[in-house]
Design a protein around this motif. Structure first.
Motif, PDB file in Angstrom:
ATOM      1  N   HIS A  70     -29.159  75.422  -1.265  1.00  0.00           N
ATOM      2  CA  HIS A  70     -30.059  75.848  -2.094  1.00  0.00           C
ATOM      3  C   HIS A  70     -31.245  75.052  -1.995  1.00  0.00           C
ATOM      4  O   HIS A  70     -32.092  75.058  -2.747  1.00  0.00           O
ATOM      5  N   GLY A  88     -32.110  80.498  -2.653  1.00  0.00           N
ATOM      6  CA  GLY A  88     -31.276  79.971  -3.630  1.00  0.00           C
ATOM      7  C   GLY A  88     -31.272  80.787  -5.109  1.00  0.00           C
ATOM      8  O   GLY A  88     -31.520  82.006  -4.737  1.00  0.00           O
ATOM      9  N   TYR A  89     -31.243  80.489  -6.097  1.00  0.00           N
ATOM     10  CA  TYR A  89     -31.079  81.140  -7.466  1.00  0.00           C
ATOM     11  C   TYR A  89     -32.362  81.224  -7.911  1.00  0.00           C
ATOM     12  O   TYR A  89     -33.108  80.220  -8.543  1.00  0.00           O
ATOM     13  N   ASP A  91     -33.578  83.020 -10.602  1.00  0.00           N
ATOM     14  CA  ASP A  91     -33.595  82.653 -11.950  1.00  0.00           C
ATOM     15  C   ASP A  91     -33.709  81.129 -12.306  1.00  0.00           C
ATOM     16  O   ASP A  91     -34.076  80.670 -13.561  1.00  0.00           O
ATOM     17  N   ASP A  92     -33.089  80.352 -11.627  1.00  0.00           N
ATOM     18  CA  ASP A  92     -33.150  79.014 -11.804  1.00  0.00           C
ATOM     19  C   ASP A  92     -34.026  78.094 -11.123  1.00  0.00           C
ATOM     20  O   ASP A  92     -34.247  76.928 -11.377  1.00  0.00           O
ATOM     21  N   GLY A  93     -35.132  78.859 -10.646  1.00  0.00           N
ATOM     22  CA  GLY A  93     -36.353  78.164 -10.254  1.00  0.00           C
ATOM     23  C   GLY A  93     -36.115  77.358  -8.974  1.00  0.00           C
ATOM     24  O   GLY A  93     -37.138  76.697  -8.278  1.00  0.00           O
ATOM     25  N   GLU A  94     -34.943  77.840  -8.084  1.00  0.00           N
ATOM     26  CA  GLU A  94     -35.028  77.121  -6.838  1.00  0.00           C
ATOM     27  C   GLU A  94     -35.793  77.776  -5.765  1.00  0.00           C
ATOM     28  O   GLU A  94     -35.859  77.348  -4.569  1.00  0.00           O
ATOM     29  N   LYS A  95     -36.392  79.029  -5.973  1.00  0.00           N
ATOM     30  CA  LYS A  95     -37.066  79.637  -4.882  1.00  0.00           C
ATOM     31  C   LYS A  95     -38.421  78.857  -4.532  1.00  0.00           C
ATOM     32  O   LYS A  95     -39.216  79.220  -3.617  1.00  0.00           O
TER      33      LYS A  95
END
Length: 107
Positions: A70, A88-89, A91-95
């Motif tokens: 990620h 990545g996720y 919604d968790d800001g990994e983008k």
């Protein structure tokens, strides 16, 4: 058992390939000694990576592309060059590290 069978298949495919360039695309990080800062000291390291790269020492693999960690990373210092550019996720800001214009040039 499945992991062992997959590795045997991959080793066989790499040996049989006659391509000018060789690449592997897989899910897990292929080399435990090439650890990103966010993984150092984590008990979950084996869940993210497997130490299979030494099995392919001397092979013709130019690039090894993986995800699962990620985070975007590249290890260009050795052979093969290791690349990761997962989304990545979201919604968790990994983008935030994902590069939708990433390109690997074969030379």
């Amino acid at each position: 058992m499945i992991h062992k069978e997959c590795l045997q298949w991959l080793q066989s495919a790499v040996r049989a390939s006659a391509g000018e360039y060789e690449g592997v695309v897989c899910h897990r990080w292929p080399y435990i000694n090439d650890v990103a800062e966010h993984c150092v000291g984590r008990m979950a390291k084996p869940a993210y990576m497997v130490d299979v790269l030494p099995m392919f020492a001397g092979s013709k693999i130019d690039h090894w592309i993986h995800s699962h960690v990620h985070v975007q990373m590249q290890s260009l210092s050795g052979q093969p060059q290791i690349h990761s550019n997962p989304m990545g996720y979201v919604d968790d800001g990994e983008k935030r590290e994902f590069r939708n214009n990433a390109v690997i040039e074969l030379q």
